[in-house]
Scaffold this motif. Structure first.
Motif, PDB file in Angstrom:
ATOM      1  N   GLY A  93      14.693   0.377  -5.981  1.00 41.13           N
ATOM      2  CA  GLY A  93      15.668  -0.481  -5.222  1.00 41.13           C
ATOM      3  C   GLY A  93      14.614  -1.106  -3.781  1.00 41.13           C
ATOM      4  N   ASN A  94      14.919  -1.644  -2.440  1.00 38.74           N
ATOM      5  CA  ASN A  94      14.117  -1.971  -1.459  1.00 38.74           C
ATOM      6  C   ASN A  94      14.342  -0.351  -1.264  1.00 38.74           C
ATOM      7  OD1 ASN A  94      15.054  -4.180  -2.567  1.00 38.74           O
ATOM      8  ND2 ASN A  94      16.301  -4.885  -0.867  1.00 38.74           N
ATOM      9  N   THR A  95      13.117   0.229  -0.396  1.00 33.88           N
ATOM     10  CA  THR A  95      13.114   1.626   0.138  1.00 33.88           C
ATOM     11  C   THR A  95      12.204   1.491   1.314  1.00 33.88           C
ATOM     12  OG1 THR A  95      10.603   0.826  -0.561  1.00 33.88           O
ATOM     13  CG2 THR A  95      12.108   1.828  -2.133  1.00 33.88           C
ATOM     14  N   VAL A 130       7.955  -6.805   1.064  1.00 36.94           N
ATOM     15  CA  VAL A 130       9.100  -7.069   2.218  1.00 36.94           C
ATOM     16  C   VAL A 130       8.179  -8.513   3.177  1.00 36.94           C
ATOM     17  CG1 VAL A 130       9.480  -6.364   4.458  1.00 36.94           C
ATOM     18  CG2 VAL A 130       9.611  -5.112   2.176  1.00 36.94           C
ATOM     19  N   GLN A 131       7.279  -8.399   2.908  1.00 35.35           N
ATOM     20  CA  GLN A 131       6.402  -9.254   3.451  1.00 35.35           C
ATOM     21  C   GLN A 131       6.865 -11.066   3.454  1.00 35.35           C
ATOM     22  OE1 GLN A 131       2.039  -9.537   2.779  1.00 35.35           O
ATOM     23  NE2 GLN A 131       1.702  -7.641   4.218  1.00 35.35           N
ATOM     24  N   ASN A 132       6.959 -11.256   1.473  1.00 33.09           N
ATOM     25  CA  ASN A 132       7.937 -12.149   0.800  1.00 33.09           C
ATOM     26  C   ASN A 132       8.986 -12.726   1.365  1.00 33.09           C
ATOM     27  OD1 ASN A 132       5.520 -12.596  -0.561  1.00 33.09           O
ATOM     28  ND2 ASN A 132       6.267 -11.938  -2.286  1.00 33.09           N
ATOM     29  N   SER A 133       9.909 -11.632   1.566  1.00 34.33           N
ATOM     30  CA  SER A 133      11.276 -11.357   1.733  1.00 34.33           C
ATOM     31  C   SER A 133      11.583 -12.236   3.341  1.00 34.33           C
ATOM     32  CB  SER A 133      11.532  -9.996   2.249  1.00 34.33           C
ATOM     33  OG  SER A 133      12.326  -9.669   0.772  1.00 34.33           O
ATOM     34  N   ALA A 195      21.031  -5.904   0.744  1.00 32.58           N
ATOM     35  CA  ALA A 195      20.761  -4.786   1.001  1.00 32.58           C
ATOM     36  C   ALA A 195      19.058  -5.836   1.338  1.00 32.58           C
ATOM     37  CB  ALA A 195      20.109  -4.563  -0.130  1.00 32.58           C
ATOM     38  N   ASP A 196      18.683  -6.827   0.611  1.00 33.94           N
ATOM     39  CA  ASP A 196      17.353  -7.860   1.549  1.00 33.94           C
ATOM     40  C   ASP A 196      17.585  -7.636   2.754  1.00 33.94           C
ATOM     41  OD1 ASP A 196      16.012  -7.464  -1.211  1.00 33.94           O
ATOM     42  OD2 ASP A 196      17.601  -9.593  -1.188  1.00 33.94           O
ATOM     43  N   ARG A 197      18.518  -8.496   2.630  1.00 33.52           N
ATOM     44  CA  ARG A 197      18.467  -8.879   4.445  1.00 33.52           C
ATOM     45  C   ARG A 197      18.690  -7.314   5.601  1.00 33.52           C
ATOM     46  NH1 ARG A 197      23.908 -12.841   3.997  1.00 33.52           N
ATOM     47  NH2 ARG A 197      23.272 -13.881   1.944  1.00 33.52           N
ATOM     48  N   VAL A 198      19.583  -6.535   5.438  1.00 30.83           N
ATOM     49  CA  VAL A 198      19.088  -5.235   5.974  1.00 30.83           C
ATOM     50  C   VAL A 198      17.338  -5.148   6.040  1.00 30.83           C
ATOM     51  CG1 VAL A 198      19.827  -2.865   6.405  1.00 30.83           C
ATOM     52  CG2 VAL A 198      21.583  -4.530   5.020  1.00 30.83           C
ATOM     53  N   GLU A 199      16.557  -5.536   5.199  1.00 30.64           N
ATOM     54  CA  GLU A 199      15.570  -4.648   5.152  1.00 30.64           C
ATOM     55  C   GLU A 199      14.551  -5.980   6.125  1.00 30.64           C
ATOM     56  OE1 GLU A 199      12.705  -2.975   1.620  1.00 30.64           O
ATOM     57  OE2 GLU A 199      13.137  -4.659   1.208  1.00 30.64           O
TER      58      GLU A 199
END
Length: 394
Positions: A93-95, A130-133, A195-199
């Motif tokens: 998951g997102n870490t 994370v860079q890609n997000s 979760a991606d948006r929070v990250e």
């Protein structure tokens, strides 16, 4: 392969990831756009095909006017694919948020915060994810604002257009307001989960490696995002291949005529100082590994990835020829032995004291140098052939 050693006092040096799947691609799964059941980096699962029950409601299980036997074979093939997918290990998951909290609490110490040279290969791939997000959000804003530029101009326009009305008395914006503001205008790419948006919000609050390094001393992560953080967080983002190739309009005419030596001089000049090199790469985990795309983003101009690879190979070839036997153990062999790295570093002096061990190390150095020279010659030959083809076409 070892990277350019950082200057004294600059912390642990980065290491390069040049060959194999680590060269470019993040092979962790297939991105499924327009689906709320998958997050980036997650392979296709049973819920990824047309809704929560495996197919869209109202769609017939078999297309009309088609042979039933052919459909049966298709179902068998699909079942085999599903069984194969089920055997794949699940993606983590997102870490990033959990990692930062652990660093502040003193539970985790990033690889580059250790006294000896360490790398964290697992978090290298998390860094790229994370860079890609962040780049997905950046390119979505470019499309909405119809701006092809990156950096300060884009971020200031996005801040004034979408976020300024939600800024608090401190001039900063909270996480919930940031996410809701972009959600209202549909700026978030549809494949990005909550979760991606929070990250992404957490990544934007880490504009430089110094911010992450300060967390290891107990400094808290800023709870709000300022306009300066947004501009710095979205600047110098790498174009990670193969998902994000560099747009052709970003290449300048000057960069297309540069030689390998000139680009190597740019790389060496940029990374000779922490402020112009190491601090400009987006390493949210301080994993100690750096990609060619990150080096490309840190240069004063966009240069083709093939030319950057040739230049970095030249820098490494020249740099490793000046390594002592002890530096070879500390910067190459000890780092490669991930499980026994601490032991290898501690015993480095004893190993180099043995004349037989020194001879083996010198042989390994010569073999590696020969391989890199051959690779350099092949790449230069390929570049010359490409230039000749381009001239013939013109």
């Amino acid at each position: 392969a070892p990277a350019m050693a950082a200057p004294a006092g600059a912390g642990a040096p980065y290491h390069m990831v040049l060959n194999g799947s680590a060269r470019f691609a993040q092979v962790r799964g297939v991105h499924l756009p327009n689906s709320k059941y998958n997050t980036p980096g997650t392979p296709y699962g049973p819920l990824a095909f047309g809704g929560p029950h495996g197919r869209t409601h109202g769609t017939p299980a078999f297309p009309r006017h088609m042979d039933f036997a052919a459909n049966l074979r298709l179902m068998e093939d699909d079942a085999a694919i599903q069984n194969t997918i089920a055997m794949l290990p699940p993606s983590p998951g997102n870490t990033l948020v959990e990692f930062l909290a652990a660093v502040v609490a003193g539970v985790v110490l990033p690889a580059m915060c250790h006294d000896e040279v360490r790398v964290d290969a697992q978090r290298y791939w998390e860094m790229r994810r994370v860079q890609n997000s962040v780049r997905r959000l950046l390119e979505s804003l470019q499309d909405m604002l119809r701006l092809e530029l990156e950096g300060t101009e884009l971020c200031v326009t996005a801040w004034d257009t979408f976020l300024a009305s939600r800024v608090g008395p401190s001039g900063c914006i909270e996480e919930s307001a940031f996410i809701e503001a972009f959600d209202e205008v549909e700026a978030w790419p549809p494949e990005m989960s909550s979760a991606d948006r929070v990250e992404v919000f957490a990544a934007l609050r880490l504009p430089s490696n110094a911010t992450v390094r300060s967390l290891a001393t107990g400094s808290p992560l800023p709870a709000q995002l300022s306009r300066r953080m947004l501009c710095e967080g979205m600047s110098r983002l790498p174009f990670n291949m193969p998902d994000f190739p560099v747009p052709t309009h970003l290449y300048s005419s000057a960069s297309s005529s540069m030689s390998v030596r000139e680009v190597a001089d740019l790389v060496a000049s940029a990374f000779s100082m922490e402020q112009t090199g190491q601090e400009k790469v987006k390493d949210y985990f301080l994993c100690g590994l750096i990609s060619l795309e990150q080096i490309q983003a840190a240069l004063p101009m966009i240069v083709s990835d093939s030319l950057v690879e040739l230049a970095v190979t030249m820098v490494i070839r020249i740099g490793t020829s000046r390594f002592s036997a002890r530096e070879w153990v500390a910067l190459v062999q000890g780092v490669r032995m991930a499980d026994t790295q601490t032991q290898a570093t501690e015993e480095g002096s004893a190993h180099t004291a043995d004349p037989h061990q020194q001879q083996l190390l010198q042989q390994q150095q010569q073999q590696m140098m020969l391989q890199m020279q051959q690779q350099q010659q092949q790449l230069e030959l390929q570049q010359q052939q490409q230039m000749q083809q381009q001239q013939q076409q013109q």
